[in-house]
Design a protein around this motif. Structure first.
Motif, PDB file in Angstrom:
ATOM      1  N   GLN A  57     -48.526 -14.449  61.640  1.00  0.00           N
ATOM      2  CA  GLN A  57     -48.664 -14.338  63.028  1.00  0.00           C
ATOM      3  C   GLN A  57     -49.187 -15.877  63.535  1.00  0.00           C
ATOM      4  N   VAL A  58     -48.488 -16.194  64.830  1.00  0.00           N
ATOM      5  CA  VAL A  58     -48.925 -17.446  65.391  1.00  0.00           C
ATOM      6  C   VAL A  58     -49.529 -16.882  66.770  1.00  0.00           C
ATOM      7  N   ALA A 107     -43.161 -10.115  69.322  1.00  0.00           N
ATOM      8  CA  ALA A 107     -43.973 -10.988  69.955  1.00  0.00           C
ATOM      9  C   ALA A 107     -44.610 -10.135  71.273  1.00  0.00           C
ATOM     10  N   TYR A 116     -46.743 -14.236  68.047  1.00  0.00           N
ATOM     11  CA  TYR A 116     -45.336 -14.102  67.740  1.00  0.00           C
ATOM     12  C   TYR A 116     -45.687 -13.525  66.046  1.00  0.00           C
ATOM     13  N   GLU A 118     -43.895 -12.075  62.424  1.00  0.00           N
ATOM     14  CA  GLU A 118     -42.881 -11.544  61.364  1.00  0.00           C
ATOM     15  C   GLU A 118     -43.434 -10.954  60.145  1.00  0.00           C
ATOM     16  N   ALA A 128     -40.718 -18.032  57.380  1.00  0.00           N
ATOM     17  CA  ALA A 128     -41.302 -17.636  58.777  1.00  0.00           C
ATOM     18  C   ALA A 128     -42.031 -18.840  59.358  1.00  0.00           C
ATOM     19  N   GLU A 132     -41.187 -20.756  62.847  1.00  0.00           N
ATOM     20  CA  GLU A 132     -42.311 -20.793  63.966  1.00  0.00           C
ATOM     21  C   GLU A 132     -42.633 -22.105  64.023  1.00  0.00           C
ATOM     22  N   SER A 133     -42.610 -22.981  63.129  1.00  0.00           N
ATOM     23  CA  SER A 133     -43.119 -24.355  63.495  1.00  0.00           C
ATOM     24  C   SER A 133     -41.867 -24.763  64.368  1.00  0.00           C
ATOM     25  N   ARG A 135     -39.878 -23.753  66.585  1.00  0.00           N
ATOM     26  CA  ARG A 135     -40.047 -23.229  68.106  1.00  0.00           C
ATOM     27  C   ARG A 135     -41.173 -23.803  68.702  1.00  0.00           C
ATOM     28  N   MET A 136     -42.104 -24.113  67.836  1.00  0.00           N
ATOM     29  CA  MET A 136     -43.411 -24.651  68.256  1.00  0.00           C
ATOM     30  C   MET A 136     -43.402 -26.083  69.264  1.00  0.00           C
ATOM     31  N   TYR A 210     -48.592 -24.501  74.137  1.00  0.00           N
ATOM     32  CA  TYR A 210     -48.045 -24.403  72.961  1.00  0.00           C
ATOM     33  C   TYR A 210     -48.284 -25.768  72.117  1.00  0.00           C
ATOM     34  N   LEU A 217     -52.896 -19.563  63.188  1.00  0.00           N
ATOM     35  CA  LEU A 217     -51.923 -19.150  62.294  1.00  0.00           C
ATOM     36  C   LEU A 217     -52.636 -17.941  61.457  1.00  0.00           C
TER      37      LEU A 217
END
Length: 452
Positions: A57-58, A107, A116, A118, A128, A132-133, A135-136, A210, A217
């Protein structure tokens, strides 16, 4: 395909990464390990090896309460836009990759955070992290995507609020119960703001909030903490931190005075009553013992069929068809201690008097040892049952950390509940459940008066 091959090449790292050094930013309590990347990103790992799965999870420290009028709903709107793709993983590819690997993702946006997640096989954690990294830092926002998601969100708002009497009432009551704070407007936003939020607004929100320095994390499941550290460094460590805007909401407001909302709704079939007291959260309380006492007080009132509201208002006097109470201390601002009631015969005043009498009784007399033990056992049993879920373990850590309670609070919960006495419950009732801290909301069918 090259990107996916790179991901799979790193899968063995989960089991073979070197241990990290404790530089003062890293610590371990129980089976929870925390460390901080050089860019400020917090990482929490809870090891649970009962099944070969992992939850990633982020959490971003931004939610609807950070919004100003004119852009209400933007935190939730950007959550939708985060699935619209990057150059490396175009729209649809993110979800397709997770699905092909047998995982799940989603999310959620709250008043205080956006997160967000997975859920995947433990050896697929690098996938994952890669997604995530990316789209960050590389999210692509387009006018076409915004136009699509705007309509999706407007329909979501219609289903949740605009087309439901309870939804319309709830939004109006929140505005009365939380004056002067970001909790006064709905998470999904007001309709006129949803329609007017621009691509530039979204880009600015993304760039401001963001940042890895504003993110936590959370990883829970069948992993090793040092292996997760190595992967986090690999995927998130090189993302540059950006300055995060100052948050100007005060933590504690002076008591606003008793407020009252009478709302008549053309589609309401039965009257409803809500009472909400402004009380401390984990983040705002001076003495955390008060939070645990308020949790116990809530369970005394509404902790199963043997609790006071069910026993005395529903089955006893039968003044209410339904009644309940609740308190969630995980908020970065003040929390709500809430009660609700549905009159058995339409007599709203009688239910309000009965609920107020319950509060007065808690101030006047100590709860019994039997009630105290029942409430304590129920709270602890619920807590332990929920912790059986790896996903819930991660959720608890994320909510505690992003609301300012601190992740260590998870370790303190059982001792905090066990220490509450009958005197503690009476004390918090006397100090916090006061008229000047109270908001009352009544929803009535259009033909019904408040005193009927």
């Amino acid at each position: 395909m090259a990107a996916r091959n790179a991901i799979f090449a790193l899968l063995p790292a989960l089991m073979a990464a070197p241990a990290f050094a404790d530089d003062g930013n890293n610590n371990n309590i129980g089976n929870i390990t925390r460390f901080t990347l050089d860019n400020g990103m917090q990482v929490l790992v809870r090891e649970d090896h009962r099944a070969p799965v992992v939850v990633s999870q982020v959490w971003y420290n931004v939610g609807s309460s950070y919004e100003a009028r004119g852009v209400t709903g933007i935190a939730h709107m950007l959550e939708h836009m985060m699935f619209k793709g990057t150059e490396q993983f175009p729209e649809g590819e993110f979800s397709a990759i997770v699905s092909r690997e047998g995982g799940r993702l989603n999310a959620f946006t709250s008043r205080d955070f956006t997160a967000y997640f997975e859920i995947m096989a433990a050896d697929r954690l690098p996938i994952a992290f890669e997604l995530e990294s990316d789209r960050m830092m590389n999210l692509q926002l387009t006018d076409d995507a915004l136009a699509t998601e705007r309509e999706v969100i407007l329909e979501e708002r219609r289903l949740r609020s605009d087309d439901r009497p309870e939804g319309r009432f709830g939004e109006r009551f929140a505005a009365v119960a939380n004056p002067g704070t970001g909790y006064a407007h709905p998470i999904i936003g007001w309709e006129d703001d949803i329609r007017s939020i621009s691509l530039d607004d979204l880009q600015s929100w993304y760039e401001h909030w963001y940042s890895p320095s504003n993110a936590t994390l959370i990883v829970a499941g069948a992993v090793q903490a040092d292996a997760v550290y190595a992967l986090a460094e690999e995927y998130f460590g090189d993302i540059p931190a950006r300055e995060v805007p100052a948050v100007r909401d005060p933590n504690v407001f002076d008591a606003a005075g008793e407020r009252r909302l009478i709302y008549r709704d053309a589609q309401a079939q039965i009257p409803q009553l809500r009472l909400s007291y402004d009380v401390p959260s984990f983040a705002t309380v001076e003495d955390r013992a008060d939070v645990y006492a308020l949790l116990m007080l809530s369970a005394i009132l509404d902790g199963g069929e043997g609790a006071r509201l069910a026993e005395q208002l529903v089955r006893g006097s039968e003044v209410a068809a339904a009644a309940g109470a609740g308190y969630n201390p995980m908020a970065r601002l003040q929390a709500d201690f809430s009660l609700y009631g549905v009159p058995a015969d339409g007599q709203v005043e009688a239910v309000e008097e009965a609920l107020r009498a319950q509060i007065d009784a808690l101030k006047a007399e100590l709860v019994t040892e039997e009630e105290l033990e029942r409430a304590r056992n129920q709270l602890l049993a619920d807590h332990l049952f929920e912790l059986d879920s790896v996903f819930y373990q991660a959720m608890q850590l994320g909510m505690l950390e992003t609301t300012g309670a601190g992740w260590q609070t998870l370790q303190d919960y059982q001792a905090g509940i066990a220490a509450v006495s009958a005197q503690d419950i009476q004390s918090v009732a006397e100090r916090y459940l006061l008229p000047e801290r109270l908001a009352v909301g009544i929803m009535l069918p259009p033909e019904q008066g408040e005193d009927t």
